[in-house]
Design a protein around this motif. Structure first.
Motif, short mmCIF file in Angstrom:
data_model
loop_
_atom_site.label_atom_id
_atom_site.label_comp_id
_atom_site.label_asym_id
_atom_site.label_seq_id
_atom_site.Cartn_x
_atom_site.Cartn_y
_atom_site.Cartn_z
N ASN A 1 0.77 -0.73 -0.15
CA ASN A 1 -0.26 0.03 0.31
C ASN A 1 0.98 1.36 0.19
N ALA A 2 2.04 1.46 -0.02
CA ALA A 2 2.86 2.34 -0.54
C ALA A 2 2.61 3.51 -0.97
N GLY A 3 2.48 2.73 -2.10
CA GLY A 3 1.49 3.96 -3.23
C GLY A 3 0.49 4.91 -2.76
N ARG A 4 -0.37 4.13 -1.76
CA ARG A 4 -1.27 5.20 -1.24
C ARG A 4 -0.95 5.86 -0.15
N TYR A 5 0.06 5.99 0.59
CA TYR A 5 0.67 6.73 2.11
C TYR A 5 0.14 8.62 0.64
N ALA A 6 0.03 9.21 1.61
CA ALA A 6 -0.64 9.95 1.06
C ALA A 6 0.52 11.26 2.79
N ALA A 7 1.67 11.64 2.10
CA ALA A 7 2.05 13.18 2.48
C ALA A 7 1.03 13.95 3.19
N GLU A 8 0.99 14.34 2.92
CA GLU A 8 -0.39 15.35 3.38
C GLU A 8 -1.25 15.34 4.44
N GLN A 9 -1.50 14.01 4.29
CA GLN A 9 -2.26 13.24 5.05
C GLN A 9 -1.84 12.95 6.20
N SER A 10 -1.14 12.25 6.62
CA SER A 10 -0.31 12.29 7.76
C SER A 10 1.33 11.55 7.73
N GLN A 11 2.36 11.81 8.78
CA GLN A 11 4.15 11.85 8.36
C GLN A 11 3.61 9.46 8.27
N VAL A 12 4.86 9.64 7.72
CA VAL A 12 4.90 8.28 7.65
C VAL A 12 4.80 7.13 8.71
N MET A 13 5.20 7.86 9.64
CA MET A 13 5.39 6.90 11.02
C MET A 13 4.24 6.39 11.99
N THR A 14 3.17 7.59 11.40
CA THR A 14 1.82 7.85 11.41
C THR A 14 1.42 7.19 10.61
N TRP A 15 1.83 7.10 10.15
CA TRP A 15 0.32 6.44 8.89
C TRP A 15 0.64 4.37 8.91
N MET A 16 2.29 4.20 9.26
CA MET A 16 2.47 3.09 9.52
C MET A 16 2.13 2.56 10.86
N THR A 17 2.65 3.37 12.07
CA THR A 17 1.84 3.09 13.78
C THR A 17 0.27 2.39 13.75
N ARG A 18 -0.43 3.28 12.75
CA ARG A 18 -1.50 2.95 12.19
C ARG A 18 -2.34 1.65 11.43
N ILE A 19 -1.44 1.19 10.98
CA ILE A 19 -1.51 0.13 10.60
C ILE A 19 -1.29 -1.06 11.36
N CYS A 20 0.03 -0.78 12.06
CA CYS A 20 0.02 -1.69 12.95
C CYS A 20 -0.71 -1.20 14.00
N LEU A 21 -1.70 -0.40 14.38
CA LEU A 21 -2.65 -0.54 15.47
C LEU A 21 -3.74 -1.69 14.52
N LEU A 22 -3.91 -1.43 13.49
CA LEU A 22 -5.02 -2.52 12.77
C LEU A 22 -4.90 -4.02 13.19
N TYR A 23 -3.19 -3.70 12.97
CA TYR A 23 -3.66 -5.68 12.82
C TYR A 23 -3.29 -6.25 14.88
N THR A 24 -3.51 -5.35 15.37
CA THR A 24 -3.01 -5.78 16.77
C THR A 24 -4.65 -5.28 17.61
N SER A 25 -5.76 -5.70 16.65
CA SER A 25 -7.09 -5.37 16.83
C SER A 25 -7.05 -6.86 17.53
N PRO A 26 -8.27 -6.71 19.14
CA PRO A 26 -8.55 -7.89 19.02
C PRO A 26 -8.89 -8.88 18.11
N SER A 27 -8.39 -9.80 17.49
CA SER A 27 -8.90 -11.41 17.11
C SER A 27 -8.48 -12.19 17.57
N PRO A 28 -9.37 -13.80 18.06
CA PRO A 28 -9.21 -15.21 17.64
C PRO A 28 -8.60 -15.15 18.05
N ARG A 29 -7.23 -15.57 19.21
CA ARG A 29 -5.87 -16.43 19.20
C ARG A 29 -5.85 -17.55 19.74
N ASP A 30 -5.30 -18.72 19.67
CA ASP A 30 -4.82 -19.86 20.29
C ASP A 30 -3.99 -20.01 21.06
#
Length: 94
Positions: free
Chosen positions: A65-94
């Motif tokens: 999704n690198a092509g979707r990054y928009a510098a005018e909307q957020s900094q790179v680290m903010t954008w990547m941290t948001r992606i990380c947060l999406l992947y850490t959202s609650p989901s069933p894990r064994d």
């Protein structure tokens, strides 16, 4: 070993290169940002094994999704941290 820079302008340049399919840019982005993202994932998941999986998923998503990054909307680290947060959202894990 010299400390690696996480200068926002440098990260934006790396993100542009990733959007062009330049794999070495992704490797450098990983070296610069993975420690922060991994720490966030461990803090949220409380398990390093899950955090490792999340980090891998995050960087696959960042690459795809690198092509979707928009510098005018957020900094790179903010954008990547948001992606990380999406992947850490609650989901069933064994």
């Amino acid at each position: 070993m010299p400390r690696l820079s996480t200068d926002p302008a440098r990260l934006e340049a790396l993100m542009r290169d990733c959007a062009r399919g330049h794999e070495p840019a992704l490797a450098e982005l990983y070296r610069l940002c993975a420690p922060h993202l991994f720490a966030q994932a461990v803090r949220l998941l409380r398990r390093s094994d899950w955090a490792e999986e999340v980090l891998q998923d995050c960087f696959v998503s960042i690459w795809q999704n690198a092509g979707r990054y928009a510098a005018e909307q957020s900094q790179v680290m903010t954008w990547m941290t948001r992606i990380c947060l999406l992947y850490t959202s609650p989901s069933p894990r064994d």
